[in-house]
Design an enzyme around this catalytic site. Structure first.
Site, PDB file in Angstrom:
ATOM      1  N   ASN A   9      32.941 -26.990 -54.034  1.00  0.00           N
ATOM      2  CA  ASN A   9      34.306 -26.909 -53.341  1.00  0.00           C
ATOM      3  C   ASN A   9      33.689 -26.029 -52.251  1.00  0.00           C
ATOM      4  OD1 ASN A   9      36.515 -25.695 -52.172  1.00  0.00           O
ATOM      5  ND2 ASN A   9      37.536 -25.450 -54.338  1.00  0.00           N
ATOM      6  N   ARG A  87      35.595 -31.413 -53.085  1.00  0.00           N
ATOM      7  CA  ARG A  87      36.786 -31.268 -52.606  1.00  0.00           C
ATOM      8  C   ARG A  87      36.803 -31.270 -51.097  1.00  0.00           C
ATOM      9  NH1 ARG A  87      40.660 -25.914 -54.101  1.00  0.00           N
ATOM     10  NH2 ARG A  87      42.555 -26.713 -53.546  1.00  0.00           N
ATOM     11  N   HIS A 175      46.930 -28.863 -52.306  1.00  0.00           N
ATOM     12  CA  HIS A 175      46.880 -28.457 -53.567  1.00  0.00           C
ATOM     13  C   HIS A 175      47.089 -29.702 -54.389  1.00  0.00           C
ATOM     14  CE1 HIS A 175      48.012 -23.975 -52.756  1.00  0.00           C
ATOM     15  NE2 HIS A 175      46.663 -23.969 -52.973  1.00  0.00           N
ATOM     16  N   ASN A 205      46.225 -17.353 -54.491  1.00  0.00           N
ATOM     17  CA  ASN A 205      45.847 -16.905 -53.088  1.00  0.00           C
ATOM     18  C   ASN A 205      46.474 -17.673 -52.189  1.00  0.00           C
ATOM     19  OD1 ASN A 205      45.074 -14.352 -51.845  1.00  0.00           O
ATOM     20  ND2 ASN A 205      42.905 -15.171 -51.619  1.00  0.00           N
ATOM     21  N   ARG A 235      48.632 -15.499 -45.961  1.00  0.00           N
ATOM     22  CA  ARG A 235      49.408 -16.327 -44.911  1.00  0.00           C
ATOM     23  C   ARG A 235      51.042 -16.275 -45.109  1.00  0.00           C
ATOM     24  NH1 ARG A 235      46.788 -21.642 -47.266  1.00  0.00           N
ATOM     25  NH2 ARG A 235      45.309 -20.406 -48.481  1.00  0.00           N
ATOM     26  N   GLY A 322      46.385 -18.421 -60.172  1.00  0.00           N
ATOM     27  CA  GLY A 322      46.061 -17.229 -60.567  1.00  0.00           C
ATOM     28  C   GLY A 322      47.226 -16.281 -61.065  1.00  0.00           C
ATOM     29  N   ASN A 326      49.157 -15.775 -64.793  1.00  0.00           N
ATOM     30  CA  ASN A 326      48.723 -14.309 -65.261  1.00  0.00           C
ATOM     31  C   ASN A 326      49.865 -13.461 -65.059  1.00  0.00           C
ATOM     32  OD1 ASN A 326      45.830 -14.709 -66.173  1.00  0.00           O
ATOM     33  ND2 ASN A 326      45.670 -15.465 -64.291  1.00  0.00           N
ATOM     34  N   GLU A 373      41.449 -28.121 -61.217  1.00  0.00           N
ATOM     35  CA  GLU A 373      41.006 -28.948 -59.978  1.00  0.00           C
ATOM     36  C   GLU A 373      39.588 -29.484 -60.110  1.00  0.00           C
ATOM     37  OE1 GLU A 373      42.196 -25.400 -57.866  1.00  0.00           O
ATOM     38  OE2 GLU A 373      43.327 -26.655 -56.697  1.00  0.00           O
TER      39      GLU A 373
HETATM   40  P1  ADP Z   1      42.811 -19.087 -55.187  1.00  0.00           P
HETATM   41  O1  ADP Z   1      43.963 -19.667 -54.225  1.00  0.00           O
HETATM   42  O2  ADP Z   1      41.919 -18.349 -54.308  1.00  0.00           O
HETATM   43  O3  ADP Z   1      42.218 -20.104 -56.018  1.00  0.00           O
HETATM   44  P2  ADP Z   1      43.575 -17.924 -57.667  1.00  0.00           P
HETATM   45  O4  ADP Z   1      44.420 -18.897 -58.155  1.00  0.00           O
HETATM   46  O5  ADP Z   1      42.413 -17.469 -58.154  1.00  0.00           O
HETATM   47  O6  ADP Z   1      43.412 -18.054 -55.951  1.00  0.00           O
HETATM   48  O7  ADP Z   1      44.590 -16.792 -57.799  1.00  0.00           O
HETATM   49  C1  ADP Z   1      44.349 -15.525 -57.241  1.00  0.00           C
HETATM   50  C2  ADP Z   1      45.718 -14.420 -57.243  1.00  0.00           C
HETATM   51  O8  ADP Z   1      45.955 -14.518 -58.854  1.00  0.00           O
HETATM   52  C3  ADP Z   1      45.399 -13.144 -56.700  1.00  0.00           C
HETATM   53  O9  ADP Z   1      46.704 -12.601 -56.068  1.00  0.00           O
HETATM   54  C4  ADP Z   1      45.355 -12.401 -58.136  1.00  0.00           C
HETATM   55  O10 ADP Z   1      45.501 -11.144 -57.934  1.00  0.00           O
HETATM   56  C5  ADP Z   1      46.218 -12.949 -58.951  1.00  0.00           C
HETATM   57  N1  ADP Z   1      45.957 -12.861 -60.315  1.00  0.00           N
HETATM   58  C6  ADP Z   1      44.899 -13.340 -61.086  1.00  0.00           C
HETATM   59  N2  ADP Z   1      45.029 -12.666 -62.390  1.00  0.00           N
HETATM   60  C7  ADP Z   1      46.255 -11.787 -62.477  1.00  0.00           C
HETATM   61  C8  ADP Z   1      46.681 -11.052 -63.344  1.00  0.00           C
HETATM   62  N3  ADP Z   1      46.131 -10.877 -64.572  1.00  0.00           N
HETATM   63  N4  ADP Z   1      47.992 -10.295 -63.195  1.00  0.00           N
HETATM   64  C9  ADP Z   1      48.525 -10.402 -61.913  1.00  0.00           C
HETATM   65  N5  ADP Z   1      47.975 -11.329 -60.896  1.00  0.00           N
HETATM   66  C10 ADP Z   1      46.783 -12.041 -61.181  1.00  0.00           C
END
Ligand code: ADP
Length: 388
Positions: A9, A87, A175, A205, A235, A322, A326, A373
């Site tokens: 990726n 990707r 996505h 993100n 964004r 993310g 979480n 993914e």
């Molecule tokens: P990307 O789109 O870059 O793949 P991710 O899916 O890794 O992004 O998500 C990143 C986001 O997830 C960030 O805003 C990060 O703060 C949030 N995040 C990851 N772990 C936690 C957590 N334990 N609590 C709150 N937010 C989290």
């Protein structure tokens, strides 16, 4: 000998990799070369999470790929790459699934770069680097847009003159690899839900939502570009185009300056003035950070309503990404005002990031399913090996 498939990726300054055995879904290794250039770092880990020693020239995607492969070959001396999956953000109007890379495909994907100028060229650079390093190995391109391409005209059209639709100005959605994975998991583990009306909130993100009917995308929040829909790390999400006219006409901003504003300075970062990272915002006690989170949650609620309207109802809501996987406080904020659509969380399950986080009496099931993914890409690459 270890026969494996590699997934790549390639972003503007990063290269995410995963190595899968030819016959299994658990990666042997994964990692990322970040900030490719003079300040780059390379972190690789094995299936148990132990670091894999890696070093080398990380000044370009090509040299970073060589460093990754060298590290993997130290760990698995008989490593034999059977296929490489990539990707690719944009597959254009007609591509509804992965495709084996040929010169003709590369040429076509290159012409699509003007639809995704910040991502597509880097994805294609990753393919070219892998083709140069492994000339005989099949390469497979997996598109973020492909999953949504079955939507009818009334769903993917903008109300613009039709000539623009014909030249490709339409809603593509992104996505798709994540939604494909979630649809596959649901079909396997909860077939009744998988065949029903499901809203998936991929909140990372980058963030978007998708309405799934019988596992197929019928609506999604991202459109022509990955800017539309809910707010993201940097964004803005949905924006009145009149704002762009104002920025151009009244403030004299160039396309490059507006692009920087929309892709890098907006979203959670722009609103909070602090960070694009949800964890940082949750740890902050500034009112701006709290407002950024509340705005994010409100916009997600509103888009869930929109997706439910496209489906004519909802059987389940799935969180991934993310934040979705979480950030329990964010999930509970989003769900707090969705009781009218039968959504009620169980606070204990939500706090534990359980797979099912809805209460037993909730009419609509709410699930947390970690997305994958890379596995979708690895499976597509494997198919190319079987197909020969
Ligand atoms: P990307 O789109 O870059 O793949 P991710 O899916 O890794 O992004 O998500 C990143 C986001 O997830 C960030 O805003 C990060 O703060 C949030 N995040 C990851 N772990 C936690 C957590 N334990 N609590 C709150 N937010 C989290």
């Amino acid at each position: 000998m270890t026969r494996a498939v590699l997934t790549l990726n390639a972003g503007s300054s990063s290269l995410k990799v995963a190595l899968f055995p030819l016959d299994g879904d658990t990666p042997l290794a994964s990692g990322i070369a970040d900030r490719i250039g003079p300040e780059a770092t390379l972190r690789l880990k094995d299936a148990a999470g132990a670091p894999i020693v890696a070093a080398g020239d990380l000044t370009s995607h090509t040299s970073a790929l060589a460093a990754v492969i060298a590290a993997f070959r130290c760990q698995w001396p008989g490593l034999d790459l059977a296929a490489i999956g990539h990707r690719v953000v944009h597959g254009g109007i007609d591509r509804t699934g992965p495709e084996k890379v040929t010169d003709a495909l590369l040429t076509d994907l290159t012409t699509l770069a003007h639809f995704a100028p910040l991502h597509q060229p880097h994805n294609l650079a990753g393919i070219r680097a892998a083709m140069a390093a492994f000339p005989g190995v099949p390469q497979v391109a997996c598109f973020d847009t492909a999953f949504h391409r079955g939507q009818p005209f009334i769903a993917d059209a903008y109300a613009l003159p039709r000539a623009l639709y014909a030249e490709g100005v339409r809603r593509y959605g992104f996505h798709g690899l994540s939604y494909d994975y979630i649809a596959g998991v649901l079909a396997k583990t909860e077939p009744q839900l998988g065949a029903g009306r499901v809203i998936v909130a991929h909140l990372g993100n980058g963030a978007s939502l998708c309405a799934l009917e019988q596992g197929r995308s019928v609506a999604t929040t991202m459109g022509f570009s990955a800017l539309d829909g809910v707010p993201m790390g940097t964004r803005p999400g949905q924006l009145d185009p009149g704002v762009l006219l104002y920025l151009m006409d009244q403030k004299g901003m160039s396309a490059t300056a507006i692009s920087d504003l929309l892709y890098r300075q907006s979203g959670l970062l722009g609103l909070s003035g602090l960070s694009n990272d949800m964890r940082t915002l949750e740890a902050s006690d500034t009112p701006e950070a709290a407002e950024a989170i509340d705005h994010f949650a409100l916009r997600c609620q509103m888009e869930i309503g929109s997706m439910a309207a496209a489906l004519g109802g909802i059987d389940a809501l799935v969180f991934c990404g993310g934040i979705g996987e979480n950030a329990r406080h964010v999930r509970s904020r989003i769900c707090a005002r969705l009781l009218w659509m039968g959504i009620e969380l169980d606070p204990g399950r939500n706090a534990a990031n359980a797979r099912t986080i809805s209460a037993d009496r909730s009419h609509t099931k709410v699930l947390v399913i970690p997305t994958n993914e890379e596995l979708v890409i690895a499976r597509a690459a494997r198919k190319a090996v079987v197909a020969g």
